[in-house]
Write an enzyme that holds these catalytic residues in place. Structure first.
Site, PDB file in Angstrom:
ATOM      1  N   LYS A 112      17.550   3.634   4.479  1.00 42.97           N
ATOM      2  CA  LYS A 112      16.643   4.309   3.545  1.00 42.97           C
ATOM      3  C   LYS A 112      16.657   5.818   3.759  1.00 42.97           C
ATOM      4  O   LYS A 112      16.488   6.592   2.801  1.00 42.97           O
ATOM      5  CB  LYS A 112      15.223   3.754   3.681  1.00 42.97           C
ATOM      6  CG  LYS A 112      15.114   2.282   3.285  1.00 42.97           C
ATOM      7  CD  LYS A 112      15.699   2.038   1.909  1.00 42.97           C
ATOM      8  CE  LYS A 112      15.796   0.576   1.561  1.00 42.97           C
ATOM      9  NZ  LYS A 112      16.454   0.338   0.248  1.00 42.97           N
ATOM     10  N   ARG A 125      23.990  19.832  -6.972  1.00 46.81           N
ATOM     11  CA  ARG A 125      24.798  19.814  -8.199  1.00 46.81           C
ATOM     12  C   ARG A 125      24.040  20.439  -9.377  1.00 46.81           C
ATOM     13  O   ARG A 125      24.504  20.387 -10.504  1.00 46.81           O
ATOM     14  CB  ARG A 125      25.199  18.381  -8.536  1.00 46.81           C
ATOM     15  CG  ARG A 125      26.113  17.735  -7.499  1.00 46.81           C
ATOM     16  CD  ARG A 125      26.488  16.328  -7.918  1.00 46.81           C
ATOM     17  NE  ARG A 125      27.377  16.349  -9.061  1.00 46.81           N
ATOM     18  CZ  ARG A 125      27.494  15.361  -9.954  1.00 46.81           C
ATOM     19  NH1 ARG A 125      26.736  14.281  -9.827  1.00 46.81           N
ATOM     20  NH2 ARG A 125      28.324  15.447 -10.949  1.00 46.81           N
ATOM     21  N   GLN A 130      17.144  15.327 -12.823  1.00 44.90           N
ATOM     22  CA  GLN A 130      17.209  13.972 -12.281  1.00 44.90           C
ATOM     23  C   GLN A 130      16.280  13.780 -11.079  1.00 44.90           C
ATOM     24  O   GLN A 130      16.078  12.656 -10.622  1.00 44.90           O
ATOM     25  CB  GLN A 130      18.650  13.630 -11.893  1.00 44.90           C
ATOM     26  CG  GLN A 130      19.585  13.521 -13.096  1.00 44.90           C
ATOM     27  CD  GLN A 130      20.992  13.139 -12.700  1.00 44.90           C
ATOM     28  OE1 GLN A 130      21.730  13.942 -12.124  1.00 44.90           O
ATOM     29  NE2 GLN A 130      21.380  11.915 -13.010  1.00 44.90           N
ATOM     30  N   HIS A 135      11.818   9.214  -9.128  1.00 48.14           N
ATOM     31  CA  HIS A 135      12.916   9.234  -8.153  1.00 48.14           C
ATOM     32  C   HIS A 135      12.389   9.574  -6.759  1.00 48.14           C
ATOM     33  O   HIS A 135      12.708   8.894  -5.776  1.00 48.14           O
ATOM     34  CB  HIS A 135      13.970  10.254  -8.590  1.00 48.14           C
ATOM     35  CG  HIS A 135      15.126  10.372  -7.641  1.00 48.14           C
ATOM     36  ND1 HIS A 135      16.244   9.581  -7.725  1.00 48.14           N
ATOM     37  CD2 HIS A 135      15.324  11.188  -6.572  1.00 48.14           C
ATOM     38  CE1 HIS A 135      17.091   9.892  -6.754  1.00 48.14           C
ATOM     39  NE2 HIS A 135      16.552  10.868  -6.041  1.00 48.14           N
ATOM     40  N   HIS A 138      10.076   6.803  -5.393  1.00 49.10           N
ATOM     41  CA  HIS A 138      10.855   5.625  -4.996  1.00 49.10           C
ATOM     42  C   HIS A 138      11.434   5.805  -3.596  1.00 49.10           C
ATOM     43  O   HIS A 138      11.258   4.942  -2.719  1.00 49.10           O
ATOM     44  CB  HIS A 138      11.972   5.390  -6.013  1.00 49.10           C
ATOM     45  CG  HIS A 138      12.893   4.265  -5.653  1.00 49.10           C
ATOM     46  ND1 HIS A 138      12.531   2.944  -5.735  1.00 49.10           N
ATOM     47  CD2 HIS A 138      14.166   4.273  -5.185  1.00 49.10           C
ATOM     48  CE1 HIS A 138      13.532   2.177  -5.350  1.00 49.10           C
ATOM     49  NE2 HIS A 138      14.538   2.958  -5.002  1.00 49.10           N
ATOM     50  N   LYS A 195      24.075   0.233 -17.552  1.00 49.21           N
ATOM     51  CA  LYS A 195      23.044   1.122 -17.001  1.00 49.21           C
ATOM     52  C   LYS A 195      21.659   0.669 -17.448  1.00 49.21           C
ATOM     53  O   LYS A 195      20.707   0.656 -16.658  1.00 49.21           O
ATOM     54  CB  LYS A 195      23.308   2.561 -17.449  1.00 49.21           C
ATOM     55  CG  LYS A 195      22.431   3.590 -16.772  1.00 49.21           C
ATOM     56  CD  LYS A 195      22.842   4.987 -17.176  1.00 49.21           C
ATOM     57  CE  LYS A 195      21.985   6.025 -16.474  1.00 49.21           C
ATOM     58  NZ  LYS A 195      22.366   7.407 -16.876  1.00 49.21           N
ATOM     59  N   THR A 199      18.282  -1.134 -15.098  1.00 46.47           N
ATOM     60  CA  THR A 199      16.856  -0.811 -15.141  1.00 46.47           C
ATOM     61  C   THR A 199      16.030  -2.071 -15.353  1.00 46.47           C
ATOM     62  O   THR A 199      14.975  -2.255 -14.726  1.00 46.47           O
ATOM     63  CB  THR A 199      16.564   0.201 -16.270  1.00 46.47           C
ATOM     64  OG1 THR A 199      17.390   1.359 -16.101  1.00 46.47           O
ATOM     65  CG2 THR A 199      15.105   0.639 -16.247  1.00 46.47           C
ATOM     66  N   GLN A 202      15.939  -3.974 -12.148  1.00 47.92           N
ATOM     67  CA  GLN A 202      15.004  -3.347 -11.211  1.00 47.92           C
ATOM     68  C   GLN A 202      13.560  -3.761 -11.506  1.00 47.92           C
ATOM     69  O   GLN A 202      12.789  -4.075 -10.596  1.00 47.92           O
ATOM     70  CB  GLN A 202      15.153  -1.826 -11.261  1.00 47.92           C
ATOM     71  CG  GLN A 202      16.435  -1.330 -10.595  1.00 47.92           C
ATOM     72  CD  GLN A 202      16.682   0.147 -10.848  1.00 47.92           C
ATOM     73  OE1 GLN A 202      16.451   0.651 -11.944  1.00 47.92           O
ATOM     74  NE2 GLN A 202      17.151   0.849  -9.825  1.00 47.92           N
TER      75      GLN A 202
END
Length: 266
Positions: A112, A125, A130, A135, A138, A195, A199, A202
């Site tokens: 993790k 980047r 994003q 995110h 999580h 993709k 989701t 998940q």
């Protein structure tokens, strides 16, 4: 099986300070949070984005291989009975099972931690869009749940059910990321439905985990603090992914259907 006897077995295992003292984890997470929200974006403000393609590929491969290993270990620790998530299961009387329970938990801690690299890559980047709240939440919360698994679990190997599901999801997800990183544009476009499916998978994962919670609560009992925190995190993740699914796919689909189509006769 009788209620978990993990509480009586845990004192026999000396948990290293790195995994026992919460301040190690808290310090790492605070540094992570500061970098991905403040220091990182500021550092990249006047710089061109880094490519980091090789790092991304290596990271994806490591995640897939690691998750396959986790699945294998969970099956061993639970004697292939992890599918019966509603049952109470203690750590077992075998010293080997107890040892591998904690070895896997320590491995998950580092796994993790390695996943935090994803956000760092986004920042380097210059893909700050994003780095969403979902995110960060999580990645932030999953590390804390591993801490709970190591130090506060009273439900034996049944606690590995969420780990088992998550590892299966991650094998699929990181395999997709790897293919998307090496394939040409046409292949990536053809894989767009995958993709969307990831989701959905998940969200299904979180729904199954939430199904296990009342079963474990009634059959085995759970410490109130662990119950509240664990349930709150899973509900938060489910809502976050549902909101993302709705905004990224459902809204986009409605907009597409409402867009006037050119007359084919002209």
């Amino acid at each position: 099986m009788e209620a978990s006897t993990s509480a009586s077995l845990q004192p026999l295992v000396e948990v290293p300070a790195l995994y026992k003292d919460p301040w190690y984890m808290i310090t790492i997470l605070l540094v992570y949070l500061y970098f991905v929200t403040k220091a990182g974006p500021h550092f990249m403000e006047t710089r061109k984005p880094y490519e980091l393609k090789k790092l991304i590929l290596v990271h994806n491969v490591i995640q897939v291989v690691s998750c396959i290993y986790v699945i294998k270990e969970v099956l061993f620790i639970t004697d292939n009975a992890i599918y019966f998530f509603w049952r109470c299961r203690d750590l077992g009387s075998s010293p080997e099972h107890v040892r591998r329970y904690y070895s896997l938990a320590y491995f998950l801690f580092w796994l993790k931690l390695s996943e935090l690299l994803e956000t760092v890559i986004f920042v380097l980047r210059k893909k700050q869009n994003q780095v969403s709240k979902l995110h960060i939440f999580h990645h932030f919360s999953t590390l804390t749940l591993v801490y709970v698994l190591i130090n506060m679990n009273r439900n034996g190997t049944a606690a590995y059910f969420c780990v088992f599901l998550n590892s299966i999801v991650h094998v699929i997800m990181y395999s997709y990321y790897f293919v998307a990183a090496v394939a040409d544009k046409s292949v990536v476009e053809a894989l767009t439905p995958v993709k969307k499916s990831i989701t959905v998978i998940q969200m299904t994962q979180f729904a199954l985990i939430l199904t296990q919670v009342p079963c474990q609560l009634v059959s085995c009992g759970m410490p109130p603090a662990v119950l509240l925190y664990f349930t709150g995190v899973i509900v938060g993740m489910f809502y976050g992914f549902y909101d993302f699914y709705n905004s990224a796919y459902q809204v986009a689909q409605r907009r597409k259907s409402q867009t006037p189509q050119p007359d084919s006769k002209q």
